[in-house]
Design a protein around this motif. Structure first.
Motif, PDB file in Angstrom:
ATOM      1  N   PRO B  80       0.820  -1.223   0.000  1.00  0.00           N
ATOM      2  CA  PRO B  80       0.000   0.000   0.000  1.00  0.00           C
ATOM      3  C   PRO B  80       0.852   1.271   0.000  1.00  0.00           C
ATOM      4  O   PRO B  80       1.949   1.294   0.543  1.00  0.00           O
ATOM      5  CB  PRO B  80      -0.794  -0.111   1.307  1.00  0.00           C
ATOM      6  N   TYR B 159      -9.826   3.627 -11.095  1.00  0.00           N
ATOM      7  CA  TYR B 159     -10.602   3.737  -9.851  1.00  0.00           C
ATOM      8  C   TYR B 159      -9.689   3.353  -8.692  1.00  0.00           C
ATOM      9  O   TYR B 159      -9.099   2.273  -8.690  1.00  0.00           O
ATOM     10  CB  TYR B 159     -11.839   2.829  -9.881  1.00  0.00           C
ATOM     11  N   ARG B 160      -9.563   4.234  -7.713  1.00  0.00           N
ATOM     12  CA  ARG B 160      -8.593   4.034  -6.647  1.00  0.00           C
ATOM     13  C   ARG B 160      -9.211   3.784  -5.280  1.00  0.00           C
ATOM     14  O   ARG B 160      -8.542   3.242  -4.402  1.00  0.00           O
ATOM     15  CB  ARG B 160      -7.615   5.201  -6.626  1.00  0.00           C
ATOM     16  N   GLY B 161     -10.468   4.162  -5.074  1.00  0.00           N
ATOM     17  CA  GLY B 161     -11.098   3.919  -3.775  1.00  0.00           C
ATOM     18  C   GLY B 161     -10.640   4.892  -2.717  1.00  0.00           C
ATOM     19  O   GLY B 161      -9.910   5.841  -2.991  1.00  0.00           O
ATOM     20  N   LYS B 162     -11.090   4.642  -1.482  1.00  0.00           N
ATOM     21  CA  LYS B 162     -10.847   5.601  -0.404  1.00  0.00           C
ATOM     22  C   LYS B 162      -9.361   5.796  -0.093  1.00  0.00           C
ATOM     23  O   LYS B 162      -8.889   6.911   0.063  1.00  0.00           O
ATOM     24  CB  LYS B 162     -11.545   5.121   0.879  1.00  0.00           C
ATOM     25  N   HIS B 163      -8.625   4.674   0.012  1.00  0.00           N
ATOM     26  CA  HIS B 163      -7.215   4.778   0.394  1.00  0.00           C
ATOM     27  C   HIS B 163      -6.294   4.656  -0.812  1.00  0.00           C
ATOM     28  O   HIS B 163      -5.080   4.570  -0.658  1.00  0.00           O
ATOM     29  CB  HIS B 163      -6.824   3.664   1.370  1.00  0.00           C
ATOM     30  N   GLY B 164      -6.864   4.576  -2.027  1.00  0.00           N
ATOM     31  CA  GLY B 164      -6.013   4.358  -3.209  1.00  0.00           C
ATOM     32  C   GLY B 164      -5.617   2.909  -3.385  1.00  0.00           C
ATOM     33  O   GLY B 164      -4.729   2.604  -4.179  1.00  0.00           O
ATOM     34  N   ASN B 165      -6.272   1.986  -2.677  1.00  0.00           N
ATOM     35  CA  ASN B 165      -5.884   0.580  -2.727  1.00  0.00           C
ATOM     36  C   ASN B 165      -6.969  -0.343  -3.284  1.00  0.00           C
ATOM     37  O   ASN B 165      -6.921  -1.558  -3.077  1.00  0.00           O
ATOM     38  CB  ASN B 165      -5.461   0.110  -1.329  1.00  0.00           C
ATOM     39  N   ALA B 166      -7.934   0.212  -3.998  1.00  0.00           N
ATOM     40  CA  ALA B 166      -8.963  -0.638  -4.609  1.00  0.00           C
ATOM     41  C   ALA B 166      -8.302  -1.623  -5.570  1.00  0.00           C
ATOM     42  O   ALA B 166      -7.218  -1.363  -6.087  1.00  0.00           O
ATOM     43  CB  ALA B 166      -9.973   0.227  -5.352  1.00  0.00           C
ATOM     44  N   GLY B 167      -8.986  -2.737  -5.812  1.00  0.00           N
ATOM     45  CA  GLY B 167      -8.460  -3.713  -6.763  1.00  0.00           C
ATOM     46  C   GLY B 167      -7.452  -4.674  -6.169  1.00  0.00           C
ATOM     47  O   GLY B 167      -6.666  -5.260  -6.900  1.00  0.00           O
ATOM     48  N   GLU B 168      -7.466  -4.855  -4.870  1.00  0.00           N
ATOM     49  CA  GLU B 168      -6.602  -5.885  -4.249  1.00  0.00           C
ATOM     50  C   GLU B 168      -7.267  -7.246  -4.473  1.00  0.00           C
ATOM     51  O   GLU B 168      -7.742  -7.904  -3.540  1.00  0.00           O
ATOM     52  CB  GLU B 168      -6.387  -5.595  -2.758  1.00  0.00           C
TER      53      GLU B 168
END
Lengths: 329, 329
Positions: B80, B159-168
Motif C-alpha cells: 500500500p 478507480y482508486r477507492g478511499k485509500h487508493g488501494n482498490a483492486g486488491e
C-alpha cells in the motif's frame, strides 16, 4: 450574468417500485420525503401489461390527490435490465417479463420522462442521497433479504458497469467448491447467507439437533425462518449460535472481498437481515477488520441502512431525482 | 479562438519501476514506446534512501544519453501507498519502507513533477493506454505472478477507492473457511492461485504421488515451480492435470466474482501465469462464463496482457502520461 438557483426549485417526482409480490407508487420531494403513497399486491401471474395497468392505476391515485406536480418518474425493478433502453430483461421475481419495454409503456401513458434502475442500484442511490450514505464518495450498499444484491456509488456516482448490472454482490463466490447457484456459479454468498438460505441451513441443522431450542421453536421445520433463528440466538441456543457464527464467517468473507475490491469508505447493509441488529453489526465489523488488509480496513464503516419498508419507493425517487432538471426521456 | 493541438506536442516521460528484486528506469513516449532503459538489481537490504540513490543513478544514465527532454516522472511501486501524499507505506516486497516520502525525495533531486501509483494500478493504466485494454471503458487488470494484484479502469478512469488501494483482487476470499492469509483473511485467491502457491500446492500433491510425472520432474521438491507444473501438464500427467483443474476452479470463482462485482467489458490477465497459455485462457473463459449470470457474462473478454517484461516501466510511464500537460507536483 444572473444565476438561477436551481436548488430553490421545489422538485417532486413520481416513484414507482415494482416488486415480485407488491407494487408501490409514491410522490417524493428532493429531500427524500415520501408525501403520499399507494400500494397493491403484484398480480404477477397476469403478465407485464396487466401489471403496468395496475401501476398506472396507482399513479392516478397519488397524482390526482396531490397538490404538487411531478416532473418525472423513477422506477426501481428487479434486474437484469437495460437501463439505457428501458427494457426489463428477465428478473427472477417477475416471471414472463422477457425483454419488456417498460419505460416506453409507462412514458407513453404517463406523458412524463421515465428513468429505471435495478432495485439494488435504486436503493443505493436512496441511501446515498437521503440516507445512511450521504456525502460518502465510495459507498457499497448491500441488501440481504430473500436474495442478496448490491449497489455501488464510486467517486460519488452510481457505477453501473458494461451491462448496467455491476454490484451483483450476492454472487461473490465465497467457496469455490461450494454448492451450485442458479446464476451458474458455485458457493455464492447468496446461496449461504440470504434470508432464504439462512433458513434452509437452519432447517438442516435443526433436523440434526432435534433437541435444540432452534428445532423446538419450529416443530414443523417448514415454518422455520430467519426470525426463528434470531429468537433462538437471543435465547442463547448454542445450535443457533454455531449456525450464526458460520453465517457471520460467510458474510465476513464476502464483505472483506468487497473491501479489497472497492476500497470503500462505507458499507451500508439493508434488508431483513438488519433485524439481527447487535447479533450482526458488531461481530461482522470485527471479523471484516480481521479478514482485511489493515491499509484497507482502516476507517471503513459497516452500518445499517436508513430505510427499510420504504426503500423501494425512495429508491425509485432517487433514480428520478438523479436525472438533471428538464431532461426528457 | 485558436485551439492549440495538445496532442501534437511530443510528450516524453521518465518511467521508474521499483520492484523488490530489480529497478528499471526508462524514457517512454506518448504511444507507450520504450525509447531507452537502464536496469539494476534492487539493493533492498540497504534501505530506501540507498535505493533512491540507485534510481537517481539510473535516471541520470537514461536522461544524459537521451536526445529528448522529459516533462515529468511516473513511478510504479508495491502498495500500500498514499498516492496523494506520495508516501510508500509498507510494501511486502520492500521491507523497511515504512511511510517513506518517495515522491518528495525524487522530486527534489530530479527537479520534475513526480507521480506514483501502486504497480498493479500502473500496469492497468499501461494496458488501458497502450496495450490489451485500449478503448475499454470498464477494464479489470489482474496480475498473477508471485502474488496476485489488480487494477481497475471504471468509466474510462483508474478507480482508486478511499485509500487508493482498490483492486486488491488477490484478496477476494474464494473459500470462507480456507487457510489464513497474511492479509488477515481466509481462503484468499492469492493463497491458492498465485505462482508461489500453485508451486506450494504442487509440492504437496507431488509428495503424495511420488510416482507421478510431476514428482519425477522435480526430484528435489523444493525445486518444483510453476514451470514444472506446466511441463507436467503439457506432457499429459494426470496428477498435474487434477491440480491445474482445481486451480482453474479457484481462479474461475475469483474471476466470476469480479464479473459480478464490476460488470466489466474486458478482463486482462498479466503476470507469469500467462505462460500457461492455452492451458489457462480457453478453460478459464469457459468456466467463468458457466459460473456467471448470463446477463453479465455476455461478451466479457478474458485476454492476456500485451506487456510482460516491460510492464513495470510502461506502467510507470502510463502514470506519468495520465497527468495533464503542465501540471506540477
Amino acid at each position: 450574468m444572473t444565476t438561477f438557483p436551481l436548488e430553490a426549485i421545489p422538485r417532486h417526482v413520481l416513484a414507482i417500485d415494482i416488486g415480485g409480490t407488491k407494487l408501490a407508487v409514491g410522490i417524493v420531494n428532493a429531500r427524500g420525503e415520501l408525501l403520499d403513497a399507494a400500494r397493491a399486491p403484484t398480480e404477477v401471474e397476469q403478465g407485464p401489461d396487466h401489471v403496468v395497468e395496475q401501476l398506472l392505476g396507482l399513479c392516478s391515485v397519488v397524482m390526482e390527490r396531490s397538490p404538487v406536480t411531478v416532473e418525472c418518474a423513477g422506477v426501481g425493478c428487479g434486474g437484469p435490465l437495460d437501463t439505457d433502453r428501458g427494457i426489463i430483461q428477465s428478473p427472477t421475481n417477475l416471471p414472463g417479463w422477457v425483454d419488456y419495454p417498460l419505460v416506453e409503456r409507462l412514458r407513453a401513458r404517463l406523458n412524463l420522462p421515465v428513468f429505471v434502475e435495478n432495485d439494488a442500484n435504486a436503493a443505493a442511490l436512496a441511501e446515498h442521497q437521503f440516507g445512511a450514505g450521504q456525502g460518502i464518495e465510495h459507498l457499497v450498499y448491500l441488501t440481504i433479504s430473500t436474495g442478496i444484491g448490491g449497489g455501488l456509488i464510486l467517486n460519488g456516482e452510481l457505477y453501473r458497469g458494461k451491462h448496467g448490472n455491476a454490484g451483483e454482490l450476492g454472487h461473490l463466490q465465497v467457496r469455490y467448491d461450494g454448492p451450485p447457484c442458479s446464476c451458474g456459479g458455485r458457493g455464492c454468498l447468496e446461496g449461504y447467507a440470504s434470508g432464504t438460505n439462512i433458513a434452509r441451513r437452519a432447517r438442516e441443522v435443526a433436523a440434526r439437533h432435534p433437541g435444540s431450542l432452534l428445532a423446538r421453536l419450529a416443530p414443523n421445520l417448514q415454518h422455520l425462518t430467519g426470525e426463528t433463528v434470531l429468537a433462538a440466538l437471543q435465547a442463547g441456543d448454542p445450535v443457533a449460535g454455531a449456525l450464526w457464527d458460520e453465517t457471520l464467517e460467510m458474510l465476513a468473507a464476502g464483505v472483506a472481498s468487497i473491501v479489497h475490491a472497492f476500497d470503500p469508505q462505507r458499507i451500508v447493509i439493508g434488508g431483513g437481515i438488519t433485524n439481527f441488529g447487535d447479533h450482526l453489526f458488531p461481530p461482522l465489523r470485527q471479523r471484516v477488520a480481521q479478514r482485511s488488509m489493515p491499509a484497507l480496513a482502516d476507517g471503513v464503516d459497516i452500518c445499517p441502512a436508513a430505510f427499510a419498508g420504504n426503500v423501494g419507493v425512495l429508491g425509485a425517487a432517487a433514480v428520478a431525482l438523479r436525472a438533471p432538471l428538464g431532461v426528457s426521456r
